[in-house]
Structure formats: C-alpha cells, structure tokens
Design a protein around this motif. Structure first.
Motif, PDB file in Angstrom:
ATOM      1  N   THR A  50      -4.281   9.302   3.095  1.00 36.59           N
ATOM      2  CA  THR A  50      -3.152  10.239   3.003  1.00 36.59           C
ATOM      3  C   THR A  50      -3.124  10.935   1.644  1.00 36.59           C
ATOM      4  N   LEU A  51      -3.544  10.247   0.589  1.00 35.09           N
ATOM      5  CA  LEU A  51      -3.596  10.882  -0.731  1.00 35.09           C
ATOM      6  C   LEU A  51      -4.764  11.855  -0.820  1.00 35.09           C
TER       7      LEU A  51
ATOM      8  N   LEU B  84       0.813  -1.202   0.000  1.00 37.94           N
ATOM      9  CA  LEU B  84       0.000   0.000   0.000  1.00 37.94           C
ATOM     10  C   LEU B  84       0.856   1.265   0.000  1.00 37.94           C
TER      11      LEU B  84
ATOM     12  N   TYR C 296       2.111   1.651  -3.486  1.00 37.95           N
ATOM     13  CA  TYR C 296       1.008   2.078  -4.340  1.00 37.95           C
ATOM     14  C   TYR C 296       0.766   3.578  -4.210  1.00 37.95           C
ATOM     15  N   ARG C 297       0.686   4.050  -2.973  1.00 29.86           N
ATOM     16  CA  ARG C 297       0.394   5.476  -2.757  1.00 29.86           C
ATOM     17  C   ARG C 297       1.505   6.360  -3.302  1.00 29.86           C
ATOM     18  N   ASP C 298       2.755   5.952  -3.092  1.00 30.24           N
ATOM     19  CA  ASP C 298       3.875   6.755  -3.592  1.00 30.24           C
ATOM     20  C   ASP C 298       3.836   6.859  -5.110  1.00 30.24           C
TER      21      ASP C 298
ATOM     22  N   LEU D  83       1.192   6.422  -7.120  1.00 30.39           N
ATOM     23  CA  LEU D  83       0.027   7.206  -7.535  1.00 30.39           C
ATOM     24  C   LEU D  83       0.298   8.702  -7.398  1.00 30.39           C
ATOM     25  N   ARG D  84       0.931   9.086  -6.298  1.00 32.07           N
ATOM     26  CA  ARG D  84       1.244  10.509  -6.091  1.00 32.07           C
ATOM     27  C   ARG D  84       2.103  11.043  -7.232  1.00 32.07           C
TER      28      ARG D  84
ATOM     29  N   ASP E  30      -7.551   3.189   2.797  1.00 30.93           N
ATOM     30  CA  ASP E  30      -6.130   3.060   2.452  1.00 30.93           C
ATOM     31  C   ASP E  30      -5.624   4.263   1.666  1.00 30.93           C
ATOM     32  N   LEU E  31      -6.526   5.123   1.218  1.00 28.60           N
ATOM     33  CA  LEU E  31      -6.143   6.269   0.389  1.00 28.60           C
ATOM     34  C   LEU E  31      -6.200   7.596   1.143  1.00 28.60           C
TER      35      LEU E  31
ATOM     36  N   ILE F 111      -6.157  -1.711  -4.612  1.00 25.82           N
ATOM     37  CA  ILE F 111      -6.272  -1.065  -3.304  1.00 25.82           C
ATOM     38  C   ILE F 111      -7.606  -1.490  -2.697  1.00 25.82           C
TER      39      ILE F 111
ATOM     40  N   ASP G 112      -3.859  15.005   0.840  1.00 28.38           N
ATOM     41  CA  ASP G 112      -2.657  15.680   0.344  1.00 28.38           C
ATOM     42  C   ASP G 112      -3.056  16.996  -0.324  1.00 28.38           C
TER      43      ASP G 112
END
Length: 440
Positions: A247-248, A127, A130-132, A134-135, A244-245, A239, A251
C-alpha cells in the motif's frame, strides 16, 4: 408607430449579460498575459532549496523527492547500510523509528486485562501502525511519533527518541543548537574523527556525545531539518516482507524505493548470539560447551529464513507494483566491494553519491575491528567481518541452520558446507557470485 420602451426586467437581464461577457473577456486576457510570461513556482518549505524565511532567496530548480526504506532483519548489516545513506548531505535519516510503535503497542497489550488477540490480528495491528507512521515520517511529520514515545513529549520535546544520535540530521542545526566540539589536538581525537568518516575540519560526534550536547530533541525543529533535505531514508527491521509494504509502494503521494538487505542466516545467528546473550543463552552454551541444550529454541531462525524466502521471492518475481521500486542487496557483496555496491544503490535510488559517503566508506570498511564495544558499531574490516562467523559457530550448529534454511540459502546464493574443514576454509567464500539486478 413607436416602439414600446423596454421594461425594467429587460434592462436588468441585458446588464447582467454584458457584465458576464465583460468578466469573461477580462479573465481570458489576464490568463493569456499571465501564461505568456516566464515564471517559476517555489515549493516552500518541503524538500526544496527554498528557505522557509520569506526574505531569503528561493532556488526554483525542481528536485525530485526520494523516499527510501531499508528493509532488513536484526544483525544483517542494516546499521552499516543505513550509514551509507546517513552520511549524504541531502538525506534525512531515521534509525528504527518503528521501535516506538512496537514497544508501545506491545506494552499496552500486556497491561490490558482482556484476553490477547490472535497472533494474526496482532500482526495486522502492528503492520497497520507501522505503515501509517512511515507515511507520516516520509512527509516529515515527525510529530506523529509523539503518540508512541513514552513518556509523552512535552511541548514537542523529548529525550527518548530511539537512537537519535545515529542520525546526522538530528545532531546538526536546526535540530541541535549546540556548538560543535573544538578540534581535538590529541592523536586520540584525530583517530576518533577519522573513525567517523568526516572530512578535514568537519566534526562528527559519537552517538552519546550528540545526545549529551544537544539535549532534548525538539520535534518541530527536527521536522524543519527533514523538510530542508530532498531525500528521506528510514531503516527498519520490524516489517517481515516486502508484500507488507504494497500500500505504501503504490501510494501516489510517495516516491518510495525499497532496498532489501539480506545476509547469510548462519552469519545472522552468530551475530545475534554475541549481541543478545540473554535471549540466546542456550545457543551460547552450545557454542561454548559443544553440547546442544535440550531447550534450544530455533523458531526465530526459522522465521527469519521464511520471511527472507517469501519477501525475496516476491521481489524477484517482479510484480508490476514493484517496478522501479525494489532492489535486493546481499550484505556479503556490500562488505566485499563497498564502494562499487554503494554506487549501485545510489544509482537505483536516482541520487548522486557525494564525497561524504565516499570518505565514510574508506574510513569505515578498512579498520582492524569494531569501534569500541557498541553492538551497532560500523568501523571494521567489512570483508573479514562478513564471514567471521565461520570461526565462531561449530559445524553442528551450522548444520542445523542449513537444515532449517536450505531453501533460503539456495535462493540467495549461499553455499552449504559439508564438513568442519569446509567451514574453516576461508580461501573459499560461501557467498556465490550472483547478481541481483534492481527491478527497473
């Protein structure tokens, strides 16, 4: 009595003071003059109408950037909803870029001689990666993919981007320099163009043809293609939950909007059996023979329903961090009324729906069947496809799914069937009329 002459120290101090005062006066005058005149700021090159070529004129009109994430699970109709965004002329669309992260990290773990990390640690690792990624991709940093593509790209060029042909932007200039195919004179050619939802005079390649004609993908040029569009859309089935998202979503550098797509778990199971026969061999035996195998594994289905329950539960609870950022869509609603539901999605995103999207809907939701045998094909009678599983699964199989997923079915507004007759009665839809309004 005469005054003493000023010393050198006093002259120096006074000179400095005069220079400071003069400097402040000059700066103040310059600032007042500058702000008194109208001016525009052109953001070049990211997400504007400004051409990176300094000789080209710049369109100074501000256009908000929208970052769109389609959150789904396998065989829930995510390819279909992805194309509703991919067809838009100002949307840069990526199909499952997280595939590369998953395959790379799992393969690396498998090759390691160290004991496997606990499942929770592995989930957190995936995860986080994944987030890094996607950002970075939402910011058009497509080079971030290079760490996960195997074999590694050379000079930022690769033949291995997963489903590159599913993105119109990656099959068009500047990402693809190949000339478009000549207009087909045959009836077959006309049908092919109609099936891809293009306007008259506009050529649209099938995925395989795009890859053959365009050759290796230059990620630098792909990043330029991304920067020329004002909206970036990414589809993922990797995801599990909206939580789980967080933090995105929070942002401040992103304007992220999440469209969560769900489908009746009974339909998901039926589609998975057809699409992944090796992984669902026991289920296929049960469907074909009518006898349930002793080694049947239903854990994947239970996990899907649990993920739906948790994720949708979070979204429908309307926490403050999701305000204006979350929309729930049932595949069955989209399939029954594709144009109306697509307009609702675009309204939530704050993006004007263009003619390309409307044409694609007409050409891809009223067909007699899937285009070819491709498992991600989208040309079909969408309304009939949504509940076609009712003729494919036996009542015993449906009953098992209902027992495993009863809470999820109730949450999402799917009716239970209590007999084989109810299962086959297509005059009654199993998707209740239920509104899931965006959280605005």
């Amino acid at each position: 009595m005469t005054r003493p002459k000023p010393t050198a120290m006093e002259c120096s101090w006074k000179a400095v003071l005069l220079l400071v005062v003069a400097s402040l006066a000059i700066q103040y005058t310059a600032i007042r003059t500058f702000i008194a005149k109208p001016f525009t700021i052109c953001r070049v090159p990211k997400h504007t109408g400004c051409d990176p070529n300094p000789a080209a004129p710049c369109d100074p009109r501000p256009q908000p950037v929208t970052h769109i994430l389609i959150l789904a699970t396998t065989r829930s109709g995510s390819s279909f909803i992805g194309q509703l965004l991919n067809q838009h002329a100002d949307v840069f669309y990526l199909f499952e870029p997280l595939y590369h992260v998953q395959t790379t990290l799992i393969n690396t773990s498998a090759r390691s001689r160290q004991p496997s990390s606990p499942a929770a640690d592995g989930r957190r690792l995936l995860l986080g990666a994944y987030r890094d990624l996607l950002r970075g991709l939402f910011d058009c940093r497509l080079h971030d993919l290079e760490a996960y593509i195997k074999p590694a790209p050379e000079r930022h060029r690769t033949q291995r981007l997963f489903r590159r042909g599913a993105s119109k932007a990656l099959c068009s200039p500047p990402a693809c320099a190949a000339p478009p195919p000549p207009p087909a004179a045959s009836a077959g050619g006309e049908a092919q163009r109609a099936g891809t939802g293009t306007a008259a005079g506009e050529e649209r390649w099938e995925e395989g043809e795009c890859v053959r004609r365009c050759g290796a993908l230059n990620l630098t040029l792909a990043a330029q293609a991304c920067s020329r569009r004002h909206h970036v859309a990414i589809k993922t089935v990797r995801i599990p939950e909206i939580g789980d998202l967080r933090t995105l979503v929070e942002d401040p550098r992103l304007n992220l909007k999440v469209v969560q797509l769900v489908r009746d778990p009974r339909g998901i199971l039926s589609s998975r059996i057809d699409t992944f026969p090796d992984s669902f061999r026991a289920w296929k035996i049960w469907r074909n023979s009518g006898r349930r195998p002793y080694n049947l594994d239903a854990s994947h289905l239970a996990t899907t329903c649990e993920d739906f329950l948790n994720s949708v539960g979070t979204g429908l609870a309307r926490p403050g961090w999701l305000k204006g950022r979350y929309m729930l869509v049932r595949y069955e609603d989209l399939a029954r009324e594709p144009e109306r539901k697509t307009r609702e999605i675009y309204r939530f995103l704050g993006v004007a729906m263009d003619g390309n999207v409307q044409r694609w809907i007409v050409n891809n939701t009223r067909g007699a069947g899937a285009s070819g045998n491709h498992k991600y094909a989208t040309v079909r009678d969408s309304a009939a496809t949504a509940e076609s599983w009712r003729f494919k699964l036996s009542y015993d199989m449906v009953e098992l799914v209902q027992n495993l997923c009863n809470l999820t079915l109730a949450q999402l507004g799917y009716k239970l069937v209590n007999s084989p007759e109810e299962l086959r009665n297509m005059s009654v839809s199993l998707a209740e009329d239920k509104s899931f309004l965006p959280f605005l």
